[in-house]
Each structure stands twice: as C-alpha cells, then as structure tokens.
Write a protein that holds these residues in place. Structure first.
Motif, short mmCIF file in Angstrom:
data_model
loop_
_atom_site.label_atom_id
_atom_site.label_comp_id
_atom_site.label_asym_id
_atom_site.label_seq_id
_atom_site.Cartn_x
_atom_site.Cartn_y
_atom_site.Cartn_z
N THR A 44 0.82 -1.21 0.00
CA THR A 44 0.00 0.00 0.00
C THR A 44 0.85 1.27 0.00
N ARG A 45 2.16 1.12 0.13
CA ARG A 45 3.06 2.28 0.16
C ARG A 45 3.55 2.58 -1.25
N ARG A 46 3.20 3.73 -1.75
CA ARG A 46 3.61 4.10 -3.10
C ARG A 46 5.04 4.64 -3.12
N LEU A 47 5.60 4.70 -4.32
CA LEU A 47 6.99 5.14 -4.49
C LEU A 47 7.04 6.26 -5.51
N PHE A 48 7.86 7.28 -5.23
CA PHE A 48 8.08 8.35 -6.22
C PHE A 48 9.38 9.06 -5.89
N GLY A 49 10.18 9.32 -6.92
CA GLY A 49 11.40 10.09 -6.75
C GLY A 49 12.34 9.89 -7.93
N PRO A 50 13.42 10.69 -7.98
CA PRO A 50 14.39 10.58 -9.07
C PRO A 50 15.31 9.39 -8.87
N ALA A 51 15.69 8.76 -9.97
CA ALA A 51 16.45 7.51 -9.93
C ALA A 51 17.93 7.74 -9.68
N ALA A 52 18.49 6.90 -8.81
CA ALA A 52 19.92 6.72 -8.66
C ALA A 52 20.19 5.27 -9.02
N THR A 53 21.02 4.99 -10.00
CA THR A 53 21.08 3.66 -10.59
C THR A 53 22.34 2.88 -10.22
N ILE A 54 22.15 1.56 -10.07
CA ILE A 54 23.27 0.63 -9.94
C ILE A 54 23.04 -0.50 -10.94
N ALA A 55 24.03 -0.74 -11.78
CA ALA A 55 23.96 -1.84 -12.76
C ALA A 55 24.59 -3.09 -12.16
N PHE A 56 23.84 -4.20 -12.22
CA PHE A 56 24.36 -5.50 -11.82
C PHE A 56 24.74 -6.29 -13.07
N MET A 57 25.75 -7.15 -12.91
CA MET A 57 26.20 -8.04 -13.98
C MET A 57 26.40 -9.44 -13.41
N PRO A 58 26.40 -10.46 -14.28
CA PRO A 58 26.70 -11.81 -13.80
C PRO A 58 28.10 -11.86 -13.17
N LEU A 167 17.37 5.94 -16.84
CA LEU A 167 18.53 6.82 -16.78
C LEU A 167 18.61 7.47 -15.40
N PRO A 168 19.81 7.73 -14.91
CA PRO A 168 19.92 8.47 -13.65
C PRO A 168 19.17 9.80 -13.76
N GLY A 169 18.34 10.10 -12.77
CA GLY A 169 17.56 11.33 -12.79
C GLY A 169 16.15 11.17 -13.31
N ASP A 170 15.86 10.07 -14.04
CA ASP A 170 14.47 9.78 -14.40
C ASP A 170 13.63 9.66 -13.12
N TYR A 171 12.35 9.96 -13.22
CA TYR A 171 11.48 9.79 -12.06
C TYR A 171 10.79 8.43 -12.13
N LEU A 172 10.75 7.76 -10.99
CA LEU A 172 10.09 6.47 -10.86
C LEU A 172 8.84 6.62 -10.01
N TYR A 173 7.75 6.04 -10.49
CA TYR A 173 6.52 5.96 -9.70
C TYR A 173 6.09 4.51 -9.68
N ALA A 174 5.66 4.02 -8.50
CA ALA A 174 5.18 2.64 -8.40
C ALA A 174 4.04 2.56 -7.42
N ASP A 175 3.08 1.73 -7.75
CA ASP A 175 2.02 1.36 -6.83
C ASP A 175 1.70 -0.11 -7.06
N SER A 176 0.61 -0.61 -6.50
CA SER A 176 0.32 -2.04 -6.58
C SER A 176 0.05 -2.53 -8.01
N ALA A 177 -0.20 -1.61 -8.94
CA ALA A 177 -0.44 -2.01 -10.33
C ALA A 177 0.85 -2.22 -11.11
N GLY A 178 1.91 -1.51 -10.73
CA GLY A 178 3.16 -1.58 -11.47
C GLY A 178 3.97 -0.32 -11.26
N ALA A 179 4.97 -0.15 -12.10
CA ALA A 179 5.85 1.03 -12.01
C ALA A 179 5.94 1.69 -13.37
N VAL A 180 6.36 2.95 -13.35
CA VAL A 180 6.50 3.71 -14.58
C VAL A 180 7.71 4.63 -14.47
#
Length: 226
Positions: A44-58, A167-180
């Motif tokens: 029930t807790r929504r998410l919103f804010g600018p992205a800080a990214t970490i890339a994972f690799m095998p 991309l770093p700085g993109d805004y992320l929004y998420a709720d129970s339906a999904g993220a954008v």
C-alpha cells in the motif's frame, strides 16, 4: 506541493494511479516506459522520486577485480551528496530470480533518507524492509544470498529494468499495479496530463451513472442482425 518550476515531491503526485501515468506518457512517447510484475513488503506504500542507478552483472570468479568496489561504494556513488528523496534502482543483471540485496546492506537507503528502492531482481528480508522508511518494489522475495550469481558493476549509468531503459535522474513511480519511468525533462507535463486524464475518467463515471439504459438498448450494430 512543490511548484512546477522546482523539483516534484511525493505530494505532487498524490492520488494519481500508475495507469494514469502510463496513459499520459503515451501522449508524449511511443517507447515502453512501464514495468510490471513487481511486489512489495508494503504494497500500500507508493513510491516516487528521481532515480539513482546501480547496474548488476553476472558474477565472474576469474575476474575478482570486477567485484572490488562492493555494494557500499556503488551505493554512495549512485546517490551522491544529496541522497534524500531519491529512488535506488538496480538492474537484475540477467538473473531476476536471485537476491540482489537484503535488509542489512539496504539499510543504507533508510539511513540516508531515500524515498524508495526498485529492482526487477529479488530481495531478501521483507520483514526488515517493511520496517524501513522507504518504499520497496522488486521481483519477489528471496532466501538465498545471490552474490555468487550477480554483482554490482557500475553506478550512475543507464540500466535496463523490466524491459525499460532507466537513466539516472528519471522519475520512478510505483504502486500495486506496477511502475512507470518518467523522463525528468517532462515530469511536470506528465503529472499535469495524468491529472487531466483522471479528471476525464471521473467525469466519465458520472456520465455512466446517469446514462439511459433504454436508449442505449435501442442502439443496434450490424452484428445484432446475424
């Protein structure tokens, strides 16, 4: 609410559904910007804010120097000098079914005031994560440590999450339906368009409630004659 000339905070998107953001983005862009099949220890807790990214690799056992930086180094390089309100976004590195972190190392997000954490990989310790101040969305819960399968490789770089480029700085929004993913350059336009769409849908609800079933039944398509 922050003005449209500043940085949007959560109050700027209060009450807007993920689906409305996806519809709004479709008026500006043709490429995919939505992420599905995420779960949360606090759905029930929504998410919103600018992205800080970490890339994972095998993980590569024969190239230990690739793993030398460690998660802490990548985390602090990703969030920078002003971490508060950011969303840590981590790619799965081709292994969405293994753990990419747990309650201990991800406590850094709580300690530094991040708004959220999002990954298409799995996470451990949902009980701990639920107690932290940030919102968590991921591909599912894990039990086994995954550091011998994937490892953090780079910070503040473009990453792929759920088939979407973040991309770093993109805004992320998420709720129970999904993220954008909302490109930063148009975040205020997208918020305004999403609110317009929701207002139209509210008006449509009123119209449906007041529609006349008798007159609508009299409307006939050519298929009715078959």
């Amino acid at each position: 609410m922050t003005t449209s000339h500043g940085t949007p905070t959560f109050s700027a998107v209060e009450g807007i559904a993920c689906a409305s953001f996806v519809d709004a983005l479709g008026h500006f862009y043709d490429h995919r910007l939505h992420i599905l099949d995420l779960v949360s220890p606090t759905p029930t807790r929504r998410l919103f804010g600018p992205a800080a990214t970490i890339a994972f690799m095998p993980y590569r056992q024969d190239r230990e120097e690739l793993n030398a930086a460690g998660f802490a180094s990548c985390f602090y390089r990703a969030v920078g000098d002003e971490p508060a309100g950011k969303v840590l976004v981590m790619s799965s590195g081709g292994h969405p079914g293994v753990s990419h972190g747990g309650g201990t190392k991800l406590s850094r997000a709580h300690n530094n005031g991040l708004a959220g954490l999002l990954t298409d990989g799995r996470l451990r310790d949902f009980g701990q994560l639920a107690d932290y101040s940030f919102s968590t969305w991921c591909g599912g819960e894990a039990t086994r440590w995954g550091g011998d399968v994937v490892t953090q490789a780079a910070a503040n770089v473009p990453i792929e999450v759920g088939g979407v480029c973040v991309l770093p700085g993109d805004y992320l929004y998420a709720d129970s339906a999904g993220a954008v993913v909302i490109p930063a350059a148009r975040v205020w336009e997208v918020i305004a368009e999403a609110r317009r769409i929701e207002a139209e849908e509210d008006a449509a609800l009123v119209g449906i409630r007041e529609e006349d079933p008798v007159s609508l039944r009299s409307t006939q398509s050519s298929y009715d004659e078959w």
